[in-house]
Write an enzyme that holds these catalytic residues in place. Structure first.
Site, PDB file in Angstrom:
ATOM      1  N   GLY A 190       0.835  -1.207   0.000  1.00 39.45           N
ATOM      2  CA  GLY A 190       0.000   0.000   0.000  1.00 39.45           C
ATOM      3  C   GLY A 190       0.868   1.254   0.000  1.00 39.45           C
ATOM      4  O   GLY A 190       2.106   1.170   0.083  1.00 39.45           O
ATOM      5  N   ASP A 191       0.207   2.393  -0.155  1.00 38.79           N
ATOM      6  CA  ASP A 191       0.891   3.692  -0.135  1.00 38.79           C
ATOM      7  C   ASP A 191       1.928   3.831  -1.239  1.00 38.79           C
ATOM      8  O   ASP A 191       2.930   4.527  -1.069  1.00 38.79           O
ATOM      9  CB  ASP A 191       1.570   3.947   1.233  1.00 38.79           C
ATOM     10  CG  ASP A 191       0.602   3.807   2.375  1.00 38.79           C
ATOM     11  OD1 ASP A 191      -0.543   4.265   2.229  1.00 38.79           O
ATOM     12  OD2 ASP A 191       0.982   3.228   3.409  1.00 38.79           O
ATOM     13  N   GLU A 192       1.710   3.197  -2.370  1.00 36.41           N
ATOM     14  CA  GLU A 192       2.701   3.252  -3.452  1.00 36.41           C
ATOM     15  C   GLU A 192       2.585   4.532  -4.270  1.00 36.41           C
ATOM     16  O   GLU A 192       3.412   4.784  -5.150  1.00 36.41           O
ATOM     17  CB  GLU A 192       2.523   2.047  -4.402  1.00 36.41           C
ATOM     18  CG  GLU A 192       2.732   0.677  -3.778  1.00 36.41           C
ATOM     19  CD  GLU A 192       1.420   0.097  -3.243  1.00 36.41           C
ATOM     20  OE1 GLU A 192       0.413   0.845  -3.198  1.00 36.41           O
ATOM     21  OE2 GLU A 192       1.409  -1.077  -2.864  1.00 36.41           O
ATOM     22  N   LYS A 199      -0.603   5.365  -5.616  1.00 37.87           N
ATOM     23  CA  LYS A 199      -1.637   5.049  -6.609  1.00 37.87           C
ATOM     24  C   LYS A 199      -2.500   6.265  -6.928  1.00 37.87           C
ATOM     25  O   LYS A 199      -2.912   6.452  -8.064  1.00 37.87           O
ATOM     26  CB  LYS A 199      -2.553   3.918  -6.104  1.00 37.87           C
ATOM     27  CG  LYS A 199      -1.874   2.584  -5.987  1.00 37.87           C
ATOM     28  CD  LYS A 199      -2.817   1.529  -5.468  1.00 37.87           C
ATOM     29  CE  LYS A 199      -3.250   1.735  -4.033  1.00 37.87           C
ATOM     30  NZ  LYS A 199      -2.191   1.632  -3.028  1.00 37.87           N
ATOM     31  N   GLY A 255      -5.901   5.904   1.689  1.00 43.62           N
ATOM     32  CA  GLY A 255      -5.749   7.356   1.751  1.00 43.62           C
ATOM     33  C   GLY A 255      -4.914   7.794   0.573  1.00 43.62           C
ATOM     34  O   GLY A 255      -3.784   7.336   0.419  1.00 43.62           O
ATOM     35  N   HIS A 256      -5.485   8.586  -0.289  1.00 44.68           N
ATOM     36  CA  HIS A 256      -4.752   9.055  -1.453  1.00 44.68           C
ATOM     37  C   HIS A 256      -4.442  10.530  -1.284  1.00 44.68           C
ATOM     38  O   HIS A 256      -5.350  11.338  -1.159  1.00 44.68           O
ATOM     39  CB  HIS A 256      -5.585   8.859  -2.726  1.00 44.68           C
ATOM     40  CG  HIS A 256      -5.749   7.424  -3.098  1.00 44.68           C
ATOM     41  ND1 HIS A 256      -6.755   6.975  -3.906  1.00 44.68           N
ATOM     42  CD2 HIS A 256      -5.017   6.345  -2.782  1.00 44.68           C
ATOM     43  CE1 HIS A 256      -6.635   5.664  -4.055  1.00 44.68           C
ATOM     44  NE2 HIS A 256      -5.592   5.267  -3.387  1.00 44.68           N
ATOM     45  N   GLN A 267      -5.010  -0.224  -1.160  1.00 46.50           N
ATOM     46  CA  GLN A 267      -3.988  -0.988  -0.431  1.00 46.50           C
ATOM     47  C   GLN A 267      -2.977  -1.575  -1.430  1.00 46.50           C
ATOM     48  O   GLN A 267      -2.768  -0.989  -2.474  1.00 46.50           O
ATOM     49  CB  GLN A 267      -4.603  -2.089   0.452  1.00 46.50           C
ATOM     50  CG  GLN A 267      -5.374  -1.561   1.657  1.00 46.50           C
ATOM     51  CD  GLN A 267      -6.789  -1.128   1.313  1.00 46.50           C
ATOM     52  OE1 GLN A 267      -7.526  -1.870   0.703  1.00 46.50           O
ATOM     53  NE2 GLN A 267      -7.158   0.058   1.710  1.00 46.50           N
ATOM     54  N   THR A 272      -4.960  -6.753   5.050  1.00 46.79           N
ATOM     55  CA  THR A 272      -6.277  -6.151   5.194  1.00 46.79           C
ATOM     56  C   THR A 272      -7.328  -7.247   4.947  1.00 46.79           C
ATOM     57  O   THR A 272      -6.982  -8.399   4.699  1.00 46.79           O
ATOM     58  CB  THR A 272      -6.443  -4.933   4.259  1.00 46.79           C
ATOM     59  OG1 THR A 272      -7.645  -4.239   4.614  1.00 46.79           O
ATOM     60  CG2 THR A 272      -6.484  -5.327   2.792  1.00 46.79           C
ATOM     61  N   ALA A 321      -1.433   8.631   5.114  1.00 49.97           N
ATOM     62  CA  ALA A 321      -2.450   9.637   4.774  1.00 49.97           C
ATOM     63  C   ALA A 321      -3.721   9.430   5.587  1.00 49.97           C
ATOM     64  O   ALA A 321      -4.499  10.357   5.797  1.00 49.97           O
ATOM     65  CB  ALA A 321      -2.770   9.565   3.281  1.00 49.97           C
ATOM     66  N   LYS A 362       8.142   8.009  -6.730  1.00 49.52           N
ATOM     67  CA  LYS A 362       9.125   8.553  -5.781  1.00 49.52           C
ATOM     68  C   LYS A 362      10.573   8.244  -6.170  1.00 49.52           C
ATOM     69  O   LYS A 362      11.425   8.050  -5.301  1.00 49.52           O
ATOM     70  CB  LYS A 362       8.811   8.062  -4.363  1.00 49.52           C
ATOM     71  CG  LYS A 362       7.464   8.599  -3.862  1.00 49.52           C
ATOM     72  CD  LYS A 362       7.387   8.619  -2.360  1.00 49.52           C
ATOM     73  CE  LYS A 362       6.213   9.429  -1.865  1.00 49.52           C
ATOM     74  NZ  LYS A 362       6.086   9.484  -0.427  1.00 49.52           N
ATOM     75  N   SER A 413       7.536   8.502 -11.561  1.00 51.67           N
ATOM     76  CA  SER A 413       7.129   9.741 -10.921  1.00 51.67           C
ATOM     77  C   SER A 413       8.344  10.367 -10.240  1.00 51.67           C
ATOM     78  O   SER A 413       9.075   9.690  -9.527  1.00 51.67           O
ATOM     79  CB  SER A 413       6.021   9.433  -9.904  1.00 51.67           C
ATOM     80  OG  SER A 413       5.765  10.568  -9.116  1.00 51.67           O
TER      81      SER A 413
HETATM   82  P1  IMP Z   1      -7.180  -2.553   8.006  1.00 46.88           P
HETATM   83  O1  IMP Z   1      -7.284  -2.552   6.518  1.00 46.88           O
HETATM   84  O2  IMP Z   1      -7.543  -1.234   8.632  1.00 46.88           O
HETATM   85  O3  IMP Z   1      -7.883  -3.714   8.640  1.00 46.88           O
HETATM   86  O4  IMP Z   1      -5.623  -2.745   8.384  1.00 46.88           O
HETATM   87  C1  IMP Z   1      -4.917  -3.950   8.126  1.00 46.88           C
HETATM   88  C2  IMP Z   1      -3.497  -3.672   7.679  1.00 46.88           C
HETATM   89  O5  IMP Z   1      -3.515  -3.067   6.396  1.00 46.88           O
HETATM   90  C3  IMP Z   1      -2.720  -2.700   8.586  1.00 46.88           C
HETATM   91  O6  IMP Z   1      -1.361  -3.093   8.583  1.00 46.88           O
HETATM   92  C4  IMP Z   1      -2.881  -1.377   7.896  1.00 46.88           C
HETATM   93  O7  IMP Z   1      -1.833  -0.493   8.210  1.00 46.88           O
HETATM   94  C5  IMP Z   1      -2.810  -1.818   6.440  1.00 46.88           C
HETATM   95  N1  IMP Z   1      -3.501  -0.910   5.523  1.00 46.88           N
HETATM   96  C6  IMP Z   1      -4.829  -0.801   5.307  1.00 46.88           C
HETATM   97  N2  IMP Z   1      -5.080   0.120   4.368  1.00 46.88           N
HETATM   98  C7  IMP Z   1      -3.896   0.589   3.962  1.00 46.88           C
HETATM   99  C8  IMP Z   1      -3.499   1.541   2.963  1.00 46.88           C
HETATM  100  O8  IMP Z   1      -4.313   2.119   2.246  1.00 46.88           O
HETATM  101  N3  IMP Z   1      -2.165   1.744   2.853  1.00 46.88           N
HETATM  102  C9  IMP Z   1      -1.247   1.085   3.594  1.00 46.88           C
HETATM  103  N4  IMP Z   1      -1.570   0.178   4.511  1.00 46.88           N
HETATM  104  C10 IMP Z   1      -2.872  -0.067   4.699  1.00 46.88           C
END
Ligand code: IMP
Length: 439
Positions: free
Chosen positions: A12-14, A16, A40-41, A224, A239, A299, A331, A413
Site C-alpha cells: 500500500g501507499d505506493e 496510486k 488514503g490518497h 492498499q 487487510t 495519509a 518517488k 514519478s
Molecule cells: P485494516 O485494513 O484497517 O484492517 O488494516 C490492516 C493492515 O492493512 C494494517 O497493517 C494497515 O496499516 C494496512 N492498511 C490498510 N489500508 C492501507 C493503505 O491504504 N495503505 C497502507 N496500509 C494499509
C-alpha cells in the site's frame, strides 16, 4: 476493451492516487472495487494538497464518472464528509459524477468500535489496523448478515436488520469492555445518511458493462497493495479484502477478459505501515532519510511508515499475481543523493536461496535479503519529463526493475505534483517507446 487497472504492488501507499489522477484525465469512468476508507490518497493539484479516502481520485478531473463498486465497504459518514469537503473547496464537479453500488456493504459505528477494541486487547499480537472498521464489516458480509447501501433506502426493513446485527455485536462489544450501541439511534442515523446518498446509489455493474460495450475508457482503481491481500499477502498482517487485480471481477461485476492492461504501482523503495514482516526494512540513517525525503507518514492515520530498500522478490511476486502489463515507479526522486542504492534480488532462508515470498509470515520474517548494489545519482531529477534526460544511474535503476520483473516501466514519478511525471507508455492503448527489458 479500453480498460486499465491500477494496483498497488507493495504494502500500500505506493502513490496510486497520483497515477490514477493522471490516467483519470483520459478515462470516462474510474471505478473502485475493494477496501474502504482505510485507503488514503494524497494528491497535489495546482499546489493544493487533497486527501481522499473513499471517493476515487478521478473526481478531481470532473469529466470522469467515479464509481464505488460492490466490493468496497462504505462508511456513510466518511463518504458524506468527503463529498462535503470537496464541495467546500469548490472541487465537486456535479452530482452525476459519483455512483455508489447498491450492493456495497456499509461500515457501522459498531464495526469501528469492534476493530479498535480488538486491536487494543491484542497487545503485541495486534495487526496495526487503521481502526476504520474494515475487517468487522467484511466479516459481516461473509457471514451474510451485513447491511448494504441499498438497504439504507428501505425504512421498512432496516430497523430489523440493525437490531439483529447489534444483538450480536453489542454482546461482543460488552465482552471486550466497549460501549454497546442503541439500535434505534443507529437506524435513524443510517436512514438519514441513506437519504443524502440516494442521488448516488446505482447499479454500478450495469453502468460499467454499458461503458465497456460502448468502447469507453474505464479505469479500475485498486486500494492498499498486493502484499496486504487477504490471500496472497503476509497473512495475518493483511487487510480484509482481496487487493489483487483479479478482485475487480467480483468487486465490480466484470469478467477477467474485461481487464485489458494492469499497471502495478511500486515505489522506488518500500514502505509499510502497521505490523508484519518486512525483509528489507532499514533501521538506520538511510531508512530515516527515505522517510524524511519521501514524507512517509500515513495519509489515513498519520502513522510514520517503515522504510526499506526495494524488494524485487516481492515485486516479482506481485507482478505475477496481478498479471501486470506495466509498472509505474513512484518517488524515484527520493533516491537522489544516495551514494549507492540497494535492491533485494532474493532471500536466504534456512541456508537456501528463495526467489518468491513465502506463504507464512513467520518464514518471511526470518528471510535475509540478498542485495545487489546499484550506483546512485546526485542530480535533481524533478524537472525531467523524458526518460532519455534521466541520469544514467536512474535509468539503470528503472532498467533493473523492468529486467527483474519482466514488466516494462510505463511511468516514473519524480515529484508529488501531477506534472512531475515521466510517461513512457500511455494507458488505454496509446503506446510510446519503453525502457530496455533485459536489465
Ligand atoms: P485494516 O485494513 O484497517 O484492517 O488494516 C490492516 C493492515 O492493512 C494494517 O497493517 C494497515 O496499516 C494496512 N492498511 C490498510 N489500508 C492501507 C493503505 O491504504 N495503505 C497502507 N496500509 C494499509
Amino acid at each position: 476493451m479500453p480498460s486499465v487497472l491500477v494496483v498497488g504492488a507493495q504494502w500500500g501507499d505506493e502513490g496510486k492516487g497520483k497515477i490514477v489522477d493522471i490516467y483519470a484525465g483520459r478515462a470516462d469512468a474510474v471505478v473502485r472495487f475493494q477496501g474502504g476508507n482505510n485507503a488514503g490518497h494524497t494528491l497535489v493539484v495546482g499546489g493544493e494538497k487533497i486527501v481522499l479516502h473513499l471517493i476515487p481520485s478521478g473526481i478531481l478531473h470532473g469529466a470522469a464518472v467515479c464509481c464505488i463498486g460492490n466490493g468496497v465497504v462504505v462508511d456513510p459518514e466518511v463518504l458524506l464528509a468527503e463529498i462535503q469537503g470537496l464541495r467546500d473547496r469548490g472541487r465537486w464537479p456535479s452530482d452525476d459524477c459519483l455512483l455508489v453500488s447498491e450492493s456495497a456493504h456499509v461500515i457501522l459505528p459498531c464495526h469501528r468500535a469492534l476493530d479498535q477494541a480488538r486491536e487494543a486487547r491484542a497487545g503485541d499480537r495486534k495487526i496495526g489496523t487503521t481502526g476504520r472498521g474494515i475487517g468487522p464489516c467484511y466479516e459481516d458480509k461473509a457471514a451474510r448478515r451485513g447491511i448494504r447501501v441499498g438497504d439504507l433506502l428501505h425504512p421498512g426493513t432496516l430497523a430489523a436488520q440493525v437490531a439483529s446485527l447489534l444483538d450480536e455485536k453489542n454482546a461482543l462489544l460488552r465482552h471486550l469492555g466497549a460501549e454497546p450501541f442503541d439500535p434505534a439511534e443507529i437506524t435513524d442515523g443510517l436512514l438519514a445518511a441513506g437519504e443524502r446518498l440516494r442521488p448516488y446509489v446505482a447499479d454500478v455493474a450495469g453502468r460499467v458493462h454499458a461503458w465497456l460495450a460502448a468502447g469507453r475508457n474505464v479505469l479500475f482503481e485498486g486500494a492498499q497493495g498486493t502484499l496486504l491481500d487477504l490471500d496472497h499477502g503476509t497473512y495475518p498482517f493483511v487487510t480484509s479484502s482481496n487487493t489483487v487485480a483479479g478482485a475487480a471481477c467480483p468487486g465490480v461485476g466484470v469478467a477477467p477478459s474485461d481487464l485489458e492492461a494492469v499497471v502495478g504501482i511500486t515505489k522506488a523503495y518500500v514502505t509499510r505501515v502497521g505490523e508484519g514482516p518486512f525483509p528489507t526494512e532499514l533501521h538506520d540513517d538511510t531508512g530515516r532519510r527515505l522517510a524524511e525525503r519521501g514524507a512517509e507518514f500515513g495519509a489515513t492515520t498519520g502513522r510514520p511508515r517503515r522504510c526499506g530498500w526495494l524488494d524485487l522478490v516481492a515485486l516479482r511476486t506481485a507482478c505475477r499475481v496481478n498479471g501486470c502489463t506495466g509498472l509505474a515507479v513512484t518517488k524515484l526522486d527520493v533516491l537522489q543523493g544516495l551514494p549507492e542504492i540497494r535492491v533485494a534480488t532474493a532471500y536466504r532462508l534456512d541456508g537456501a536461496t528463495v526467489d518468491r515470498v513465502p506463504a507464512r509470515a513467520e518464514d518471511l520474517a526470518r528471510c535475509e535479503p540478498v542485495y545487489e548494489t546499484l550506483p546512485g545519482w546526485d542530480e535533481d531529477i524533478s524537472a525531467v519529463r523524458d526518460l532519455a534526460d534521466l541520469p544514467a544511474a536512474a535509468r539503470g535503476f528503472l532498467d533493473r526493475v523492468a529486467g527483474a520483473t519482466g514488466c516494462p516501466v510505463v511511468l516514473a514519478s519524480v515529484g508529488p505534483g501531477r506534472e512531475e511525471t515521466i510517461e513512457v507508455a500511455a494507458p488505454f492503448g496509446r503506446r510510446r517507446s519503453g525502457p530496455r527489458q533485459d536489465g
